[in-house]
Motif scaffolding. Structure first.
Motif, PDB file in Angstrom:
ATOM      1  N   ASP A 182       5.862  -4.961   3.851  1.00 28.41           N
ATOM      2  CA  ASP A 182       6.587  -5.854   4.732  1.00 28.41           C
ATOM      3  C   ASP A 182       7.838  -6.352   4.025  1.00 28.41           C
ATOM      4  O   ASP A 182       7.998  -6.173   2.822  1.00 28.41           O
ATOM      5  N   LEU A 183       8.733  -6.950   4.787  1.00 24.83           N
ATOM      6  CA  LEU A 183      10.013  -7.398   4.252  1.00 24.83           C
ATOM      7  C   LEU A 183       9.891  -8.688   3.452  1.00 24.83           C
ATOM      8  O   LEU A 183      10.656  -8.924   2.532  1.00 24.83           O
ATOM      9  N   ALA A 184       8.955  -9.544   3.827  1.00 26.52           N
ATOM     10  CA  ALA A 184       8.751 -10.817   3.131  1.00 26.52           C
ATOM     11  C   ALA A 184       7.442 -10.728   2.358  1.00 26.52           C
ATOM     12  O   ALA A 184       6.367 -10.778   2.941  1.00 26.52           O
ATOM     13  N   ALA A 217      14.676  -4.935  -1.979  1.00 25.47           N
ATOM     14  CA  ALA A 217      13.417  -4.540  -2.640  1.00 25.47           C
ATOM     15  C   ALA A 217      12.643  -3.546  -1.786  1.00 25.47           C
ATOM     16  O   ALA A 217      12.107  -2.560  -2.312  1.00 25.47           O
ATOM     17  N   MET A 218      12.591  -3.771  -0.471  1.00 25.23           N
ATOM     18  CA  MET A 218      11.887  -2.828   0.412  1.00 25.23           C
ATOM     19  C   MET A 218      12.578  -1.472   0.393  1.00 25.23           C
ATOM     20  O   MET A 218      11.927  -0.430   0.281  1.00 25.23           O
ATOM     21  N   MET A 219      13.903  -1.459   0.466  1.00 23.30           N
ATOM     22  CA  MET A 219      14.649  -0.199   0.445  1.00 23.30           C
ATOM     23  C   MET A 219      14.401   0.545  -0.870  1.00 23.30           C
ATOM     24  O   MET A 219      14.218   1.767  -0.871  1.00 23.30           O
ATOM     25  N   ALA A 220      14.383  -0.186  -1.970  1.00 24.43           N
ATOM     26  CA  ALA A 220      14.150   0.445  -3.277  1.00 24.43           C
ATOM     27  C   ALA A 220      12.764   1.088  -3.326  1.00 24.43           C
ATOM     28  O   ALA A 220      12.598   2.187  -3.880  1.00 24.43           O
ATOM     29  N   LYS A 221      11.763   0.426  -2.738  1.00 23.70           N
ATOM     30  CA  LYS A 221      10.406   1.000  -2.708  1.00 23.70           C
ATOM     31  C   LYS A 221      10.385   2.290  -1.895  1.00 23.70           C
ATOM     32  O   LYS A 221       9.766   3.282  -2.298  1.00 23.70           O
ATOM     33  N   ILE A 222      11.061   2.286  -0.750  1.00 18.39           N
ATOM     34  CA  ILE A 222      11.085   3.475   0.097  1.00 18.39           C
ATOM     35  C   ILE A 222      11.835   4.598  -0.607  1.00 18.39           C
ATOM     36  O   ILE A 222      11.395   5.756  -0.603  1.00 18.39           O
ATOM     37  N   LEU A 247       0.886  -1.161   0.000  1.00 15.08           N
ATOM     38  CA  LEU A 247       0.000   0.000   0.000  1.00 15.08           C
ATOM     39  C   LEU A 247       0.928   1.216   0.000  1.00 15.08           C
ATOM     40  O   LEU A 247       1.275   1.756   1.051  1.00 15.08           O
ATOM     41  N   LEU A 248       1.387   1.581  -1.179  1.00 14.76           N
ATOM     42  CA  LEU A 248       2.394   2.629  -1.322  1.00 14.76           C
ATOM     43  C   LEU A 248       2.045   3.540  -2.485  1.00 14.76           C
ATOM     44  O   LEU A 248       1.460   3.099  -3.475  1.00 14.76           O
ATOM     45  N   ARG A 249       2.428   4.801  -2.336  1.00 19.91           N
ATOM     46  CA  ARG A 249       2.337   5.786  -3.416  1.00 19.91           C
ATOM     47  C   ARG A 249       3.220   6.963  -3.002  1.00 19.91           C
ATOM     48  O   ARG A 249       3.566   7.113  -1.821  1.00 19.91           O
ATOM     49  N   PRO A 250       3.561   7.824  -3.934  1.00 12.41           N
ATOM     50  CA  PRO A 250       4.353   9.005  -3.567  1.00 12.41           C
ATOM     51  C   PRO A 250       3.568   9.918  -2.618  1.00 12.41           C
ATOM     52  O   PRO A 250       2.334   9.951  -2.649  1.00 12.41           O
ATOM     53  N   GLY A 251       4.297  10.643  -1.799  1.00 13.69           N
ATOM     54  CA  GLY A 251       3.696  11.672  -0.959  1.00 13.69           C
ATOM     55  C   GLY A 251       3.117  11.201   0.361  1.00 13.69           C
ATOM     56  O   GLY A 251       2.434  11.976   1.030  1.00 13.69           O
ATOM     57  N   LEU A 252       3.386   9.976   0.772  1.00 14.92           N
ATOM     58  CA  LEU A 252       2.846   9.493   2.050  1.00 14.92           C
ATOM     59  C   LEU A 252       3.603  10.110   3.221  1.00 14.92           C
ATOM     60  O   LEU A 252       4.809  10.337   3.155  1.00 14.92           O
ATOM     61  N   ALA A 253       2.883  10.353   4.289  1.00 11.54           N
ATOM     62  CA  ALA A 253       3.506  10.854   5.506  1.00 11.54           C
ATOM     63  C   ALA A 253       4.207   9.735   6.263  1.00 11.54           C
ATOM     64  O   ALA A 253       5.247   9.949   6.882  1.00 11.54           O
ATOM     65  N   LEU A 254       3.643   8.531   6.198  1.00  5.77           N
ATOM     66  CA  LEU A 254       4.072   7.449   7.075  1.00  5.77           C
ATOM     67  C   LEU A 254       3.837   6.109   6.391  1.00  5.77           C
ATOM     68  O   LEU A 254       2.759   5.885   5.837  1.00  5.77           O
ATOM     69  N   VAL A 255       4.841   5.238   6.439  1.00  2.00           N
ATOM     70  CA  VAL A 255       4.696   3.858   5.969  1.00  2.00           C
ATOM     71  C   VAL A 255       5.103   2.937   7.107  1.00  2.00           C
ATOM     72  O   VAL A 255       6.145   3.137   7.731  1.00  2.00           O
TER      73      VAL A 255
END
Length: 169
Positions: free
Chosen positions: A75-77, A96-101, A12-20
């Motif tokens: 999540d990581l997995a 992959a998680m780091m790349a998404k962030i 559940l990700l998109r640009p401009g989020l305050a918090l993940v």
């Protein structure tokens, strides 16, 4: 149990989020129901509301509605589910998680356990709260696990600190 698959739960990700929020892996109940933090013993949804992060207590099935509040989930997995101890050694895909962030650049990334933060950051987590690392411009935070299995370590206060940090941004 621990089955390789396409993503167990979609990001559940998109640009401009305050918090993940980032956990380790979907639990078995979450995988079955297709919803984050779905086990009734998990305190995640209650903690979001009690800490003041959400205006009301959401149900696990309502997780997509968090985007409207500027909140994301991952999540990581992504291809395994179950308890951390039962996951294969290569279940966590930290790059992959780091790349998404790095791609989406939320203001804050909150790991929902010391285990998740340790796996992602590659070091022991000494204390809950803000961490010195940044992922691009994203600040990093470590929280006590809301899992029912981690109840003896539960403390709502770091979740409240996170809520204050998220409002200050």
């Amino acid at each position: 149990m621990n089955r390789p698959a396409e993503h167990i739960l979609p990001d559940l990700l998109r640009p401009g989020l305050a918090l993940v929020f980032c956990g380790t892996a979907a639990g078995e109940r979450s995988a079955r129901e297709g919803a984050y933090y779905a086990h009734p013993g998990n305190l995640f949804w209650r903690a979001l509301h009690e800490a003041g992060i959400t205006p009301r207590r959401f149900t696990p099935a309502e997780y997509p509605d968090l985007l409207e509040l500027g909140i994301g989930l991952t999540d990581l997995a992504k291809r395994h589910s179950g308890n951390d101890a039962d996951l294969p050694r290569d279940a966590f895909n930290v790059p992959a998680m780091m790349a998404k962030i790095e791609r989406f650049q939320p203001r804050l990334l909150a790991f929902t356990s010391k285990a998740a933060a340790r796996a992602a950051l590659g070091r022991p987590i000494e204390a809950y709260g803000p961490q010195p690392e940044r992922i691009g411009t994203t600040r990093v935070f470590a929280l006590p696990s809301p899992s029912g299995q981690a109840r003896r370590h539960w403390d709502i206060e770091p979740w409240r600190v996170l809520a204050r940090q998220a409002r200050l941004d």
